[in-house]
Design a protein around this motif. Structure first.
Motif, PDB file in Angstrom:
ATOM      1  N   ILE A  27      58.380  31.997  43.669  1.00  0.00           N
ATOM      2  CA  ILE A  27      57.749  32.550  42.486  1.00  0.00           C
ATOM      3  C   ILE A  27      56.542  31.948  42.004  1.00  0.00           C
ATOM      4  O   ILE A  27      56.822  30.505  41.787  1.00  0.00           O
ATOM      5  N   ILE A  28      55.184  32.489  42.071  1.00  0.00           N
ATOM      6  CA  ILE A  28      54.112  31.661  41.630  1.00  0.00           C
ATOM      7  C   ILE A  28      53.453  32.241  40.564  1.00  0.00           C
ATOM      8  O   ILE A  28      52.906  33.479  40.509  1.00  0.00           O
ATOM      9  N   PRO A  29      53.685  31.543  39.500  1.00  0.00           N
ATOM     10  CA  PRO A  29      52.856  32.124  38.095  1.00  0.00           C
ATOM     11  C   PRO A  29      51.503  32.401  38.135  1.00  0.00           C
ATOM     12  O   PRO A  29      50.712  31.688  38.719  1.00  0.00           O
ATOM     13  N   LEU A  30      50.956  33.540  37.756  1.00  0.00           N
ATOM     14  CA  LEU A  30      49.621  33.998  38.010  1.00  0.00           C
ATOM     15  C   LEU A  30      49.004  33.458  36.338  1.00  0.00           C
ATOM     16  O   LEU A  30      49.214  33.906  35.429  1.00  0.00           O
ATOM     17  N   THR A  31      47.664  32.984  36.627  1.00  0.00           N
ATOM     18  CA  THR A  31      46.851  32.824  35.300  1.00  0.00           C
ATOM     19  C   THR A  31      46.131  34.123  35.046  1.00  0.00           C
ATOM     20  O   THR A  31      46.202  35.190  35.859  1.00  0.00           O
ATOM     21  N   GLN A  32      45.672  34.225  33.888  1.00  0.00           N
ATOM     22  CA  GLN A  32      45.037  35.292  33.292  1.00  0.00           C
ATOM     23  C   GLN A  32      43.738  35.652  34.126  1.00  0.00           C
ATOM     24  O   GLN A  32      43.414  36.750  34.418  1.00  0.00           O
ATOM     25  N   GLU A  33      42.948  34.365  34.490  1.00  0.00           N
ATOM     26  CA  GLU A  33      42.125  34.339  35.352  1.00  0.00           C
ATOM     27  C   GLU A  33      42.195  35.278  36.549  1.00  0.00           C
ATOM     28  O   GLU A  33      41.211  36.066  37.119  1.00  0.00           O
ATOM     29  N   PHE A  34      43.300  34.607  37.119  1.00  0.00           N
ATOM     30  CA  PHE A  34      43.707  35.487  38.726  1.00  0.00           C
ATOM     31  C   PHE A  34      43.998  37.077  38.284  1.00  0.00           C
ATOM     32  O   PHE A  34      43.626  37.643  39.149  1.00  0.00           O
ATOM     33  N   VAL A  35      44.619  37.242  37.448  1.00  0.00           N
ATOM     34  CA  VAL A  35      44.929  38.738  37.280  1.00  0.00           C
ATOM     35  C   VAL A  35      43.592  39.410  36.824  1.00  0.00           C
ATOM     36  O   VAL A  35      43.278  40.590  37.356  1.00  0.00           O
ATOM     37  N   ASP A  36      42.677  38.722  35.980  1.00  0.00           N
ATOM     38  CA  ASP A  36      41.406  39.628  35.745  1.00  0.00           C
ATOM     39  C   ASP A  36      40.724  39.614  37.256  1.00  0.00           C
ATOM     40  O   ASP A  36      39.951  40.857  37.308  1.00  0.00           O
ATOM     41  N   TYR A  37      40.496  38.802  38.238  1.00  0.00           N
ATOM     42  CA  TYR A  37      40.089  38.694  39.476  1.00  0.00           C
ATOM     43  C   TYR A  37      40.750  40.066  40.231  1.00  0.00           C
ATOM     44  O   TYR A  37      40.080  40.974  40.908  1.00  0.00           O
ATOM     45  N   LEU A  38      42.033  40.362  40.019  1.00  0.00           N
ATOM     46  CA  LEU A  38      42.683  41.386  40.949  1.00  0.00           C
ATOM     47  C   LEU A  38      42.338  42.689  40.301  1.00  0.00           C
ATOM     48  O   LEU A  38      42.259  43.786  41.079  1.00  0.00           O
ATOM     49  N   LEU A  39      42.010  42.757  38.971  1.00  0.00           N
ATOM     50  CA  LEU A  39      41.546  43.964  38.252  1.00  0.00           C
ATOM     51  C   LEU A  39      40.009  44.207  38.681  1.00  0.00           C
ATOM     52  O   LEU A  39      39.700  45.374  38.329  1.00  0.00           O
ATOM     53  N   ALA A  40      39.329  43.220  38.782  1.00  0.00           N
ATOM     54  CA  ALA A  40      37.784  43.450  39.088  1.00  0.00           C
ATOM     55  C   ALA A  40      37.603  44.306  40.296  1.00  0.00           C
ATOM     56  O   ALA A  40      38.437  44.306  41.133  1.00  0.00           O
ATOM     57  N   ASP A  41      36.222  45.083  40.297  1.00  0.00           N
ATOM     58  CA  ASP A  41      36.178  46.168  41.400  1.00  0.00           C
ATOM     59  C   ASP A  41      35.739  45.253  42.567  1.00  0.00           C
ATOM     60  O   ASP A  41      36.316  45.790  43.805  1.00  0.00           O
ATOM     61  N   ASN A  42      34.865  44.142  42.713  1.00  0.00           N
ATOM     62  CA  ASN A  42      34.586  43.471  43.948  1.00  0.00           C
ATOM     63  C   ASN A  42      35.647  42.734  44.339  1.00  0.00           C
ATOM     64  O   ASN A  42      36.161  42.105  43.836  1.00  0.00           O
ATOM     65  N   LEU A  43      35.528  42.659  45.790  1.00  0.00           N
ATOM     66  CA  LEU A  43      36.449  41.891  46.544  1.00  0.00           C
ATOM     67  C   LEU A  43      35.708  40.920  47.383  1.00  0.00           C
ATOM     68  O   LEU A  43      34.872  41.265  48.280  1.00  0.00           O
ATOM     69  N   VAL A  44      35.893  39.517  46.972  1.00  0.00           N
ATOM     70  CA  VAL A  44      35.158  38.502  47.708  1.00  0.00           C
ATOM     71  C   VAL A  44      36.426  37.728  48.307  1.00  0.00           C
ATOM     72  O   VAL A  44      37.126  37.111  47.373  1.00  0.00           O
ATOM     73  N   LEU A  45      36.318  37.581  49.661  1.00  0.00           N
ATOM     74  CA  LEU A  45      37.414  36.502  50.084  1.00  0.00           C
ATOM     75  C   LEU A  45      36.612  35.500  51.008  1.00  0.00           C
ATOM     76  O   LEU A  45      35.715  35.815  51.573  1.00  0.00           O
ATOM     77  N   ARG A  46      37.271  34.258  50.807  1.00  0.00           N
ATOM     78  CA  ARG A  46      36.687  32.942  51.806  1.00  0.00           C
ATOM     79  C   ARG A  46      37.582  32.818  52.640  1.00  0.00           C
ATOM     80  O   ARG A  46      38.749  32.617  52.320  1.00  0.00           O
ATOM     81  N   SER A  47      37.308  32.725  53.938  1.00  0.00           N
ATOM     82  CA  SER A  47      37.999  32.199  54.691  1.00  0.00           C
ATOM     83  C   SER A  47      37.172  31.037  55.657  1.00  0.00           C
ATOM     84  O   SER A  47      36.225  30.725  55.310  1.00  0.00           O
ATOM     85  N   ASP A  48      37.850  30.421  56.722  1.00  0.00           N
ATOM     86  CA  ASP A  48      37.401  29.294  57.384  1.00  0.00           C
ATOM     87  C   ASP A  48      36.048  29.807  58.048  1.00  0.00           C
ATOM     88  O   ASP A  48      35.236  28.918  58.494  1.00  0.00           O
ATOM     89  N   GLN A  49      35.945  30.894  58.563  1.00  0.00           N
ATOM     90  CA  GLN A  49      34.961  31.596  59.217  1.00  0.00           C
ATOM     91  C   GLN A  49      33.870  32.118  58.451  1.00  0.00           C
ATOM     92  O   GLN A  49      32.908  31.856  58.780  1.00  0.00           O
TER      93      GLN A  49
END
Length: 344
Positions: A27-49
Motif C-alpha cells: 500500500i502506497i499513500p498518494l499525495t494530493q499532488e499525485f491525485v490532482d495529476y490523475l484528475l488532470a486531462d493531459n497524460l505525460v509519461l516519462r520512460s527511459d526511451q
C-alpha cells in the motif's frame, strides 16, 4: 448503503486483517499532488526511451487523420512539456514490483483500472514499471469514479465525511483462471449467494464440482471472514485455487454500486430484512447459499468492458444512451441515399 460501509471496503481498511488469506500486497499513500495529476486531462509519461504525451480530449476523435494530426501535434509540443516528477512514489512502485518478481496488479482504494486494460501493450493490468501504472490509472473511468464520487450511492453522502486518504495498491501478480473466481453475497453476516465471477463464459467443470465449490467457500467464509469482518452486509470476491484452498481477492459494498452478476439487486433474495427480523449467523449455520453459474453455452453474455475499447459516440449509439446521435446518423444516412439516387 452508508458511507462507512464504503470506507470499510477500502483496501487499506481490511488488508491488515486478512493478510494471511489474500495475495501479498503493498500500500502506497498518494499525495494530493499525485491525485490532482490523475484528475488532470493531459497524460505525460516519462520512460527511459521517450516522453509520451496524450490528451483525454483527443481520445474521442473518430477520424483517423485527426488522430494522426493530434499525435503529431503532441509530439511536436513534447519539448515544451515537462513530465510530472513523483520520485518517491515511483521509487516505491519500482521497489514493490521488484519484490513481487517484476510483475504487479494495481488498484486504488476500491477499483482496479480494468476498463483500461485494452490500452496497455499486453492488454492486461500486469505492470512492469511505474510508467505502466501511470498509463492505466490515467486512462480508467473506474479510477476516476474512485477519485470523484466514491459515495455517490450512499444515503448519507452529503453528511460530514472524513476526506478520503487515497492509496495506490500493488499486488503480487498471480495468474488466475477467471472461471475459478466467485462473487459472494453476505447479508446480516450470512452467506446467502454465490455467483460465477466471469458471467461471459460457460465452464463445464463448475457444474461437475458445484457442491465442492460451495462447500469450500462456505467453510472459508465461516472460518476466516465472518469472525473478523465487522460489516453485516457486504460482497466479497474469492479465488478457488484448488480443492479446499480459497483465496480472498477483495471486499465490495452491498448495493447497486457493486455488479450483482447473475443475481439482481431488485430480487427478494438480496433485499435486506428489517433489523427487527434479522436472522443471526447461528440461525443460518446450516443454510446453503444460492449458487448461480452459466449452465450451458447458450447462457453466455457479452463482456461489458468491451464498450470501453470503442469511441464514446459509438458506445452511445449501440446502447441507445444518446437518441439525438441516432437521429443525426439516420438523417445523414438518408441524405447519403438521396445523393446516390440523384447521381444515378
Amino acid at each position: 448503503m452508508k458511507s462507512h460501509e464504503i470506507q470499510a471496503c477500502s483496501f487499506s481498511e481490511w488488508y491488515p486483517l486478512f493478510k494471511k488469506v489474500t495475495f501479498p500486497s503493498k500500500i502506497i499513500p498518494l499525495t494530493q499532488e499525485f491525485v490532482d495529476y490523475l484528475l488532470a486531462d493531459n497524460l505525460v509519461l516519462r520512460s527511459d526511451q521517450a516522453l509520451l504525451t496524450y490528451s483525454r480530449d483527443d481520445s474521442n476523435s473518430s477520424d483517423s487523420e485527426d488522430d494522426e494530426e493530434g499525435w503529431a501535434k503532441a509530439e511536436s509540443e513534447t519539448p515544451a512539456l515537462e513530465a510530472p516528477h513523483f520520485e518517491d512514489i515511483d521509487k516505491e512502485i519500482t521497489t514493490a514490483i521488484a519484490e513481487f518478481g517484476g510483475k504487479a496488479f494495481i488498484k486504488l482504494n476500491w477499483s482496479s483500472p480494468k476498463d483500461a486494460a485494452w490500452i496497455a501493450l499486453n492488454n492486461s493490468l500486469q505492470c512492469h514499471m511505474s510508467a505502466d501504472v501511470h498509463l492505466l490509472l490515467k486512462s480508467s473511468d473506474f479510477i476516476l469514479h474512485d477519485l470523484t464520487e466514491p459515495f455517490k450511492e450512499c444515503e448519507d453522502q452529503n453528511v460530514n465525511q472524513t476526506p478520503v486518504k487515497y492509496n495506490l495498491v500493488l499486488r503480487k501478480w498471480v495468474e488466475i483462471n477467471p472461471v475459478n473466481e466467485f462473487r459472494c453475497f453476505v447479508q446480516n453476516k450470512n452467506l446467502i449467494g454465490i455467483s460465477q465471477r466471469d458471467d461471459t463464459q460457460f465452464s463445464p467443470f463448475i457444474e461437475k464440482e458445484k457442491e465442492d465449490i460451495v462447500r469450500d467457500i462456505v467453510s472459508f467464509f465461516k472460518e476466516q471472514i465472518r469472525p473478523k469482518f465487522h460489516l453485516d452486509n457486504y460482497v466479497m470476491d474469492v479465488f478457488r485455487q484448488r480443492k479446499d484452498k480459497i483465496v480472498l481477492i477483495d471486499f465490495n459494498p452491498y448495493g447497486v454500486i457493486t455488479d450483482s452478476l447473475l443475481f439482481d439487486w431488485n430480487e427478494d433474495l438480496l433485499q435486506i430484512s428489517d433489523t427487527s427480523e434479522t436472522t443471526s449467523p447461528s440461525d443460518c449455520a446450516s443454510a446453503t447459499p444460492d449458487f448461480r453459474f452459466i449452465p450451458e453455452e447458450s447462457g453466455i453474455r457479452s463482456n461489458p468492458l468491451r464498450r470501453y475499447c470503442v469511441p464514446e459516440d459509438i458506445a452511445h449509439l449501440t446502447s441507445g444512451e444518446d437518441p439525438f446521435k441516432l437521429m443525426d446518423l439516420l438523417k445523414l444516412r438518408s441524405g447519403t441515399q438521396e445523393d446516390n439516387a440523384d447521381s444515378d
